[in-house]
Scaffold this motif. Sequence first.
Motif, PDB file in Angstrom:
ATOM      1  N   LEU A 296       0.853  -1.182   0.000  1.00 58.63           N
ATOM      2  CA  LEU A 296       0.000   0.000   0.000  1.00 58.63           C
ATOM      3  C   LEU A 296       0.895   1.240   0.000  1.00 58.63           C
ATOM      4  CD1 LEU A 296      -2.524  -1.173   2.749  1.00 58.63           C
ATOM      5  CD2 LEU A 296      -2.707  -1.491   0.278  1.00 58.63           C
ATOM      6  N   ASN A 297       0.434   2.310  -0.595  1.00 57.98           N
ATOM      7  CA  ASN A 297       1.162   3.596  -0.661  1.00 57.98           C
ATOM      8  C   ASN A 297       2.451   3.523  -1.479  1.00 57.98           C
ATOM      9  OD1 ASN A 297      -0.764   4.870   0.850  1.00 57.98           O
ATOM     10  ND2 ASN A 297       0.439   4.965   2.729  1.00 57.98           N
ATOM     11  N   THR A 298       2.532   2.609  -2.407  1.00 59.28           N
ATOM     12  CA  THR A 298       3.657   2.557  -3.332  1.00 59.28           C
ATOM     13  C   THR A 298       3.176   1.914  -4.633  1.00 59.28           C
ATOM     14  OG1 THR A 298       5.931   1.817  -3.706  1.00 59.28           O
ATOM     15  CG2 THR A 298       4.548   0.368  -2.380  1.00 59.28           C
ATOM     16  N   ASP A 299       3.680   2.422  -5.740  1.00 54.82           N
ATOM     17  CA  ASP A 299       3.284   1.882  -7.043  1.00 54.82           C
ATOM     18  C   ASP A 299       4.011   0.592  -7.385  1.00 54.82           C
ATOM     19  OD1 ASP A 299       1.547   4.023  -7.467  1.00 54.82           O
ATOM     20  OD2 ASP A 299       3.102   5.233  -8.435  1.00 54.82           O
ATOM     21  N   THR A 300       5.189   0.399  -6.791  1.00 55.01           N
ATOM     22  CA  THR A 300       5.967  -0.794  -7.085  1.00 55.01           C
ATOM     23  C   THR A 300       6.338  -1.488  -5.782  1.00 55.01           C
ATOM     24  OG1 THR A 300       8.021   0.480  -7.060  1.00 55.01           O
ATOM     25  CG2 THR A 300       6.955   0.189  -9.195  1.00 55.01           C
ATOM     26  N   PRO A 301       6.405  -2.802  -5.795  1.00 55.22           N
ATOM     27  CA  PRO A 301       6.834  -3.526  -4.595  1.00 55.22           C
ATOM     28  C   PRO A 301       8.250  -3.114  -4.201  1.00 55.22           C
ATOM     29  CG  PRO A 301       5.906  -5.033  -6.222  1.00 55.22           C
ATOM     30  CD  PRO A 301       6.053  -3.704  -6.897  1.00 55.22           C
ATOM     31  N   LEU A 302       8.507  -3.097  -2.914  1.00 56.39           N
ATOM     32  CA  LEU A 302       9.827  -2.745  -2.392  1.00 56.39           C
ATOM     33  C   LEU A 302      10.551  -4.011  -1.953  1.00 56.39           C
ATOM     34  CD1 LEU A 302       8.830   0.230  -0.059  1.00 56.39           C
ATOM     35  CD2 LEU A 302       9.600   0.348  -2.434  1.00 56.39           C
ATOM     36  N   SER A 303      11.865  -4.011  -2.148  1.00 56.35           N
ATOM     37  CA  SER A 303      12.690  -5.084  -1.592  1.00 56.35           C
ATOM     38  C   SER A 303      13.809  -4.419  -0.807  1.00 56.35           C
ATOM     39  CB  SER A 303      13.261  -5.978  -2.691  1.00 56.35           C
ATOM     40  OG  SER A 303      14.277  -5.311  -3.395  1.00 56.35           O
ATOM     41  N   LEU A 304      14.314  -5.132   0.161  1.00 52.59           N
ATOM     42  CA  LEU A 304      15.398  -4.574   0.966  1.00 52.59           C
ATOM     43  C   LEU A 304      16.631  -4.292   0.113  1.00 52.59           C
ATOM     44  CD1 LEU A 304      15.033  -6.641   4.256  1.00 52.59           C
ATOM     45  CD2 LEU A 304      14.470  -4.234   3.886  1.00 52.59           C
ATOM     46  N   SER A 305      16.904  -5.151  -0.856  1.00 48.97           N
ATOM     47  CA  SER A 305      18.079  -4.909  -1.703  1.00 48.97           C
ATOM     48  C   SER A 305      17.904  -3.648  -2.542  1.00 48.97           C
ATOM     49  CB  SER A 305      18.379  -6.128  -2.584  1.00 48.97           C
ATOM     50  OG  SER A 305      17.289  -6.417  -3.425  1.00 48.97           O
ATOM     51  N   ASP A 306      16.680  -3.357  -2.979  1.00 51.87           N
ATOM     52  CA  ASP A 306      16.424  -2.124  -3.742  1.00 51.87           C
ATOM     53  C   ASP A 306      16.642  -0.879  -2.885  1.00 51.87           C
ATOM     54  OD1 ASP A 306      15.758  -3.586  -5.991  1.00 51.87           O
ATOM     55  OD2 ASP A 306      13.592  -3.429  -5.659  1.00 51.87           O
ATOM     56  N   LEU A 307      16.513  -1.011  -1.576  1.00 51.53           N
ATOM     57  CA  LEU A 307      16.638   0.139  -0.676  1.00 51.53           C
ATOM     58  C   LEU A 307      18.069   0.348  -0.173  1.00 51.53           C
ATOM     59  CD1 LEU A 307      13.346  -0.343   1.359  1.00 51.53           C
ATOM     60  CD2 LEU A 307      13.784   1.253  -0.522  1.00 51.53           C
ATOM     61  N   ARG A 308      18.996  -0.526  -0.582  1.00 49.70           N
ATOM     62  CA  ARG A 308      20.393  -0.350  -0.168  1.00 49.70           C
ATOM     63  C   ARG A 308      20.885   1.013  -0.620  1.00 49.70           C
ATOM     64  NH1 ARG A 308      21.890  -5.959   0.145  1.00 49.70           N
ATOM     65  NH2 ARG A 308      20.789  -6.556   2.022  1.00 49.70           N
ATOM     66  N   GLY A 309      21.687   1.619   0.210  1.00 47.52           N
ATOM     67  CA  GLY A 309      22.152   2.982  -0.045  1.00 47.52           C
ATOM     68  C   GLY A 309      21.386   3.992   0.782  1.00 47.52           C
ATOM     69  N   SER A 310      20.213   3.585   1.274  1.00 48.60           N
ATOM     70  CA  SER A 310      19.408   4.425   2.166  1.00 48.60           C
ATOM     71  C   SER A 310      19.329   3.769   3.538  1.00 48.60           C
ATOM     72  CB  SER A 310      17.972   4.568   1.646  1.00 48.60           C
ATOM     73  OG  SER A 310      17.931   5.236   0.427  1.00 48.60           O
ATOM     74  N   VAL A 311      19.201   4.589   4.556  1.00 46.83           N
ATOM     75  CA  VAL A 311      18.881   4.075   5.883  1.00 46.83           C
ATOM     76  C   VAL A 311      17.410   3.662   5.823  1.00 46.83           C
ATOM     77  CG1 VAL A 311      18.635   4.683   8.322  1.00 46.83           C
ATOM     78  CG2 VAL A 311      20.594   5.549   6.997  1.00 46.83           C
ATOM     79  N   VAL A 312      17.092   2.492   6.347  1.00 42.98           N
ATOM     80  CA  VAL A 312      15.722   1.970   6.286  1.00 42.98           C
ATOM     81  C   VAL A 312      15.194   1.794   7.703  1.00 42.98           C
ATOM     82  CG1 VAL A 312      14.237   0.086   5.491  1.00 42.98           C
ATOM     83  CG2 VAL A 312      16.206   0.797   4.099  1.00 42.98           C
ATOM     84  N   VAL A 313      14.031   2.396   7.947  1.00 40.81           N
ATOM     85  CA  VAL A 313      13.346   2.276   9.227  1.00 40.81           C
ATOM     86  C   VAL A 313      12.080   1.464   8.990  1.00 40.81           C
ATOM     87  CG1 VAL A 313      12.197   3.522  11.094  1.00 40.81           C
ATOM     88  CG2 VAL A 313      14.246   4.502  10.018  1.00 40.81           C
ATOM     89  N   VAL A 314      12.019   0.276   9.575  1.00 37.53           N
ATOM     90  CA  VAL A 314      10.849  -0.592   9.425  1.00 37.53           C
ATOM     91  C   VAL A 314      10.069  -0.563  10.734  1.00 37.53           C
ATOM     92  CG1 VAL A 314      10.006  -2.926   8.943  1.00 37.53           C
ATOM     93  CG2 VAL A 314      12.107  -2.103   7.836  1.00 37.53           C
ATOM     94  N   HIS A 315       8.799  -0.194  10.617  1.00 40.37           N
ATOM     95  CA  HIS A 315       7.909  -0.195  11.774  1.00 40.37           C
ATOM     96  C   HIS A 315       6.938  -1.355  11.606  1.00 40.37           C
ATOM     97  CE1 HIS A 315       5.109   0.837  14.848  1.00 40.37           C
ATOM     98  NE2 HIS A 315       4.170   1.168  13.991  1.00 40.37           N
ATOM     99  N   ALA A 316       7.115  -2.420  12.398  1.00 41.05           N
ATOM    100  CA  ALA A 316       6.205  -3.558  12.372  1.00 41.05           C
ATOM    101  C   ALA A 316       5.056  -3.262  13.331  1.00 41.05           C
ATOM    102  CB  ALA A 316       6.939  -4.831  12.776  1.00 41.05           C
ATOM    103  N   PHE A 317       3.841  -3.350  12.802  1.00 45.85           N
ATOM    104  CA  PHE A 317       2.682  -2.961  13.602  1.00 45.85           C
ATOM    105  C   PHE A 317       1.459  -3.794  13.248  1.00 45.85           C
ATOM    106  CE2 PHE A 317       1.942  -0.683   9.695  1.00 45.85           C
ATOM    107  CZ  PHE A 317       0.572  -0.445   9.622  1.00 45.85           C
TER     108      PHE A 317
END
Length: 162
Positions: free
Chosen positions: A16-37
């Motif tokens: 939800l709130n994204t046009d394309t699926p995200l993968s952790l490898s695609d986010l490399r280079g950025s700090v990633v904050v995952v909120h599990a809720f």
Amino acid sequence: MTKGDIIPDWDIQTWLNTDTPLSLSDLRGSVVVVHAFQMLCPGCVSHGIPQAKSIHQAFPPGKLQVVGLHTVFEHHAAMTEIALRAFMHEYRIRFPVGIDRPDPRGNPIPLTMQAWRLQGTPTLVILDAQGHVRLHHFGQIEDLRVGAVIGQLLTEAESISP
């Protein structure tokens, strides 16, 4: 999951709130904050979600990515995708949220929650720009501590980027 680990990618049923699926490898280079809720989790609603929204609004896009992981391990019938969409609209959640895939074997614990060995919700996981776990915290955590970790990781990312 412990500090320094590279965790397996999430197993998401719907984004939800994204046009394309995200993968952790695609986010490399950025700090990633995952909120599990879970939307029916009192600690998530009172603390975790507001904290994730604040982080999303406070840091520059591209350098830091906030991602929600809706990981339902109880009250499954009440926490449907339709209910989550309404919840996200009401709480004005603008960052991407992945719905953790249910276990096809019938285990009530969804697949990413199992793979990451999450204890429950809210859980905050912060990954550095190389994808290593730098903070994994179950329950409420102070904003100042989270901000300090993020600041350190953004500084580290700047020093290693070309």
